[in-house]
Design an enzyme around this catalytic site. Structure first.
Site: not given
Ligand code: IVH
Length: 668
Positions: A408, A311, A423, A115, A34, A222, A117, A428, A36, A405, A113, A84
């Site tokens: 009232c 999910k 009601c 997802k 760091d 992504y 958050d 009311c 440097v 209710c 991949e 998605l």
């Molecule tokens: S692909 C057309 N890849 O999840 C689809 N989405 O509803 C484009 N998200 O709003 C999304 N990680 O922000 C994709 N590896 C990933 C993701 C990802 C998070 C989110 C994205 C989107 C929601 C999907």
């Protein structure tokens, strides 16, 4: 050092610092200590101070911009940012796989991949330079948050190649930074962020980029905007590698799978390991790899058919049900809410949860004092799943719905065919305040600054008893309310005033007529054009409108048949509220776009867009752009100095729009 030497050194420092920054923030593998990096950065700062004209916009010293912004401007995405579809278990996943295999030819390979958050962002690079960063917004129109995204170190300001490309990715806050941020906020007595996603979104919504800069956000790229046909890639995995080569940060945990079993194994692995990651994930994304196959599968109105998100199941926790509270809604429906011993579920502390209705309480045998299982529906709205009957101590009390209710005191009725108790007293106070809250809400009259608390106060103080009273309020009256300063009162007066000129559909929806939701309000407004016409419309005229059913038509006629309602509309008109439809949008069925399947010709000069951009927009909404006008042309967009094509269109009786009308299709 003379100027020429300084120039060379500045260039050298820029390159070196970009490389070190990339190694540190993108690859997670620091190339130098760091100290440097800091030393080189200081040298660059000194040179830039001495020679201000050598400060390049993508210098590492230029991540945090100067003045805070006044507001975010809107950005229309050249390609919509879709979401998605979801799968929730192995059965759903197999169904998704079956549909993919029957819709696409050849061997299928998936890229799995994590997802992440956070929130979706779009990064637009032109000739390798970051020129714009935006939020997803409603998918079509987002907000320009370039200044904030520039502060994120893993977002390159300049790519390794002069590519023109729109990169899509997820901006997020690492778990550790989130906890530290909340500790700091707690110490300062500030409100805490519920979860890293809210913290990231909140940081990027700040007008002062210094705040975003202080928040340690990061981005995983992504994907791209568009179909990749202009890039040297054949599929998703290929694109990710290409993005990596350009200098973007790509999540390393992805895997290519060729069967559902392999996908399932990936899901299981990350369900186990998700807590070990330094950032939050809420599922797994599964994408068909090859673009050719993606194209075969295509899109639904909202999402691609070639990808889906698994999910993670909702987190469930146990807590004590302290009480059941009743609330009276705008339509008089009385609904029970569970008051809980505060408990953390999926990132937030929950104290209230929906119990829906009396029947459900009885069916689930939920009693006051019970230990109950809580979960967040769709990971957002908390609900009571069940009681733990075996843990009862005998002191728990069954809930009895009152016959009056709670607001009232008038007798509650159960309307045939309904599960809720209502009601039916139009006076009311709870119904009236809820009605007012609905009237001012964002999708109705959209009066900013009129929150629930203010509405309740206005009603309590006798300043407002129906919606027309809002338009007679004075600034002095507003300033007499709790916590209302002069500035807020002025703003609120201006917001109320602005709402006078809303197009009719907002008022119609705001009145809260039974069965008339937002969409129906829009259809009725487009069809009848004014309250005058709508109020005198017969049942037959109403049901003749496509999409307006008997129930709704009946509700509209009954509503306007009432003397008091007519008087209310009269008062609104007297007080300057617009009662006619001023919208210009073409009416569409759900998911349809104005240009879908249409052949469009562009002619003349457009002021706001280049021809290429206009073409892209039409195509991204399913239209075809053609160069010449013929009988097969559906629509002509004519800019300034349009010539023979416009003449031809007119002679063929083809619809012609000017630029303003065209642009209106992209604004809400
Ligand atoms: S692909 C057309 N890849 O999840 C689809 N989405 O509803 C484009 N998200 O709003 C999304 N990680 O922000 C994709 N590896 C990933 C993701 C990802 C998070 C989110 C994205 C989107 C929601 C999907």
């Amino acid at each position: 050092m003379d100027r020429l030497q300084a120039e060379q050194r500045v260039e050298q420092l820029n390159t070196q610092l970009r490389e070190y920054g990339h190694a540190y923030y993108v690859l997670d593998k620091p190339a130098v200590p760091d100290a440097v990096y800091d030393q080189l950065l200081n040298e660059l700062i000194e040179l830039e101070t001495q020679y201000p004209d050598l400060v390049f916009p993508d210098s590492p010293t230029q991540r945090v911009g100067g003045q805070p912004l006044e507001g975010f401007s809107k950005v229309t995405h050249a390609y919509p940012m879709l979401s998605l579809s979801n799968v929730f278990g192995e059965e759903d996943l197999r169904e998704f796989d079956r549909r993919v295999r029957s819709g696409a030819s050849g061997e299928i390979r998936y890229v799995c991949e994590l997802k992440i958050d956070g929130l979706a962002v779009s990064l637009l690079y032109e000739d390798g330079r970051l020129v714009r960063g935006a939020t997803r917004g409603d998918g079509r129109i987002g907000e320009d948050i370039t200044a904030n995204l520039r502060t994120i170190r893993s977002v390159p300001l300049r790519l390794n190649e002069p590519a023109t490309i729109e990169v899509r990715g997820e901006a997020y806050m690492p778990k550790k930074s989130f906890h530290q941020l909340n500790l700091d906020r707690e110490a300062r007595g500030e409100e805490l962020f519920a979860n890293p996603r809210n913290a990231a979104a909140g940081s990027l919504r700040q007008l002062d980029p210094k705040i975003a800069a202080s928040r340690n956000l990061s981005v995983f790229a992504y994907g791209i905007g568009g179909d990749g046909s202009d890039l040297p890639v054949v599929g998703h995995e290929d694109t990710l590698r290409y993005l990596e080569k350009l200098g973007l940060r790509i999540n390393p945990e992805r895997e290519v799978c060729s069967s559902v079993e392999e996908v399932q194994a990936y899901i299981e692995k990350w369900t186990e390991k998700r807590n070990d990651l330094s950032y939050e994930i809420d599922g797994i994304v599964i994408k068909v790899d090859l673009y050719e196959q993606q194209e075969e599968l295509g899109f639904t109105a909202k999402s691609p058919r070639w990808a889906t998100a698994y999910k993670f199941p909702a987190e469930e926790v146990v807590t004590k049900l302290l009480d059941i509270e009743l609330s009276v809604g705008r339509t008089g429906a009385v609904t029970p809410t569970a008051i809980l011993e505060p408990v953390r579920v999926a990132g937030t502390t929950v104290q209230r949860a929906s119990l829906h209705n009396e029947d459900l309480i009885r069916e689930k045998d939920v009693r006051i004092g019970d230990q109950v299982i809580i979960r967040k529906a769709g990971d957002i709205i908390p609900e009571v799943v069940a009681s733990l009957i075996e843990q009862r101590e005998g002191t728990e009390e069954p809930f009895v719905m009152p016959s009056e209710c709670p607001a009232c005191g008038s007798e509650l009725v159960r309307i045939e065919g309904e599960v809720v108790l209502r009601c039916v007293n139009p006076k009311c106070p709870a119904q009236i305040t809820e009605g007012l809250i609905h009237f001012v809400s964002r999708n109705a009259m959209n009066i900013e600054g009129l929150g629930e608390k203010v509405v309740e106060q206005l009603y309590r103080e006798g300043l407002v008893s129906d919606v027309s009273d809002l338009y007679e309020l004075t600034k002095e009256q507003l300033m007499g309310l709790e916590r209302m300063g002069e500035k807020s009162a002025s703003n609120l007066m201006a917001a109320i005033d602005a709402s006078r000129s809303n197009s009719m559909e907002r008022l119609l929806f705001g009145l809260g007529i039974r069965h008339v939701g937002e969409k129906a309000a829009r259809i009725l407004s487009e069809e009848f054009g004014s309250f005058d016409r709508l109020m005198t419309a017969s049942l037959e005229e109403l049901t003749a409108v496509h999409e307006i059913g008997d129930k709704m038509a009946d509700a509209v006629v009954t509503y306007f048949d009432n003397e008091e309602v007519r008087a209310l509309i009269g008062r609104l008109q007297e007080r300057g509220v617009n009662l006619s439809y001023t919208g210009k949008r073409v009416r569409l069925a759900e998911g349809e776009t104005v240009f879908a399947g249409k052949t469009v010709v562009l002619t003349g000069k457009l002021e706001t867009l280049s021809r290429g951009e206009a073409k892209e927009r039409i195509e991204s909404l399913g239209g075809k752009v053609s160069g010449s006008v013929s009988k097969r042309t559906d629509l002509v967009i004519a800019g300034e100095e349009a010539g023979s094509k416009l003449e031809k269109a007119e002679s063929l009786g083809i619809e012609v729009w000017d630029e303003q009308r065209f642009m209106e299709q992209f604004n809400d």
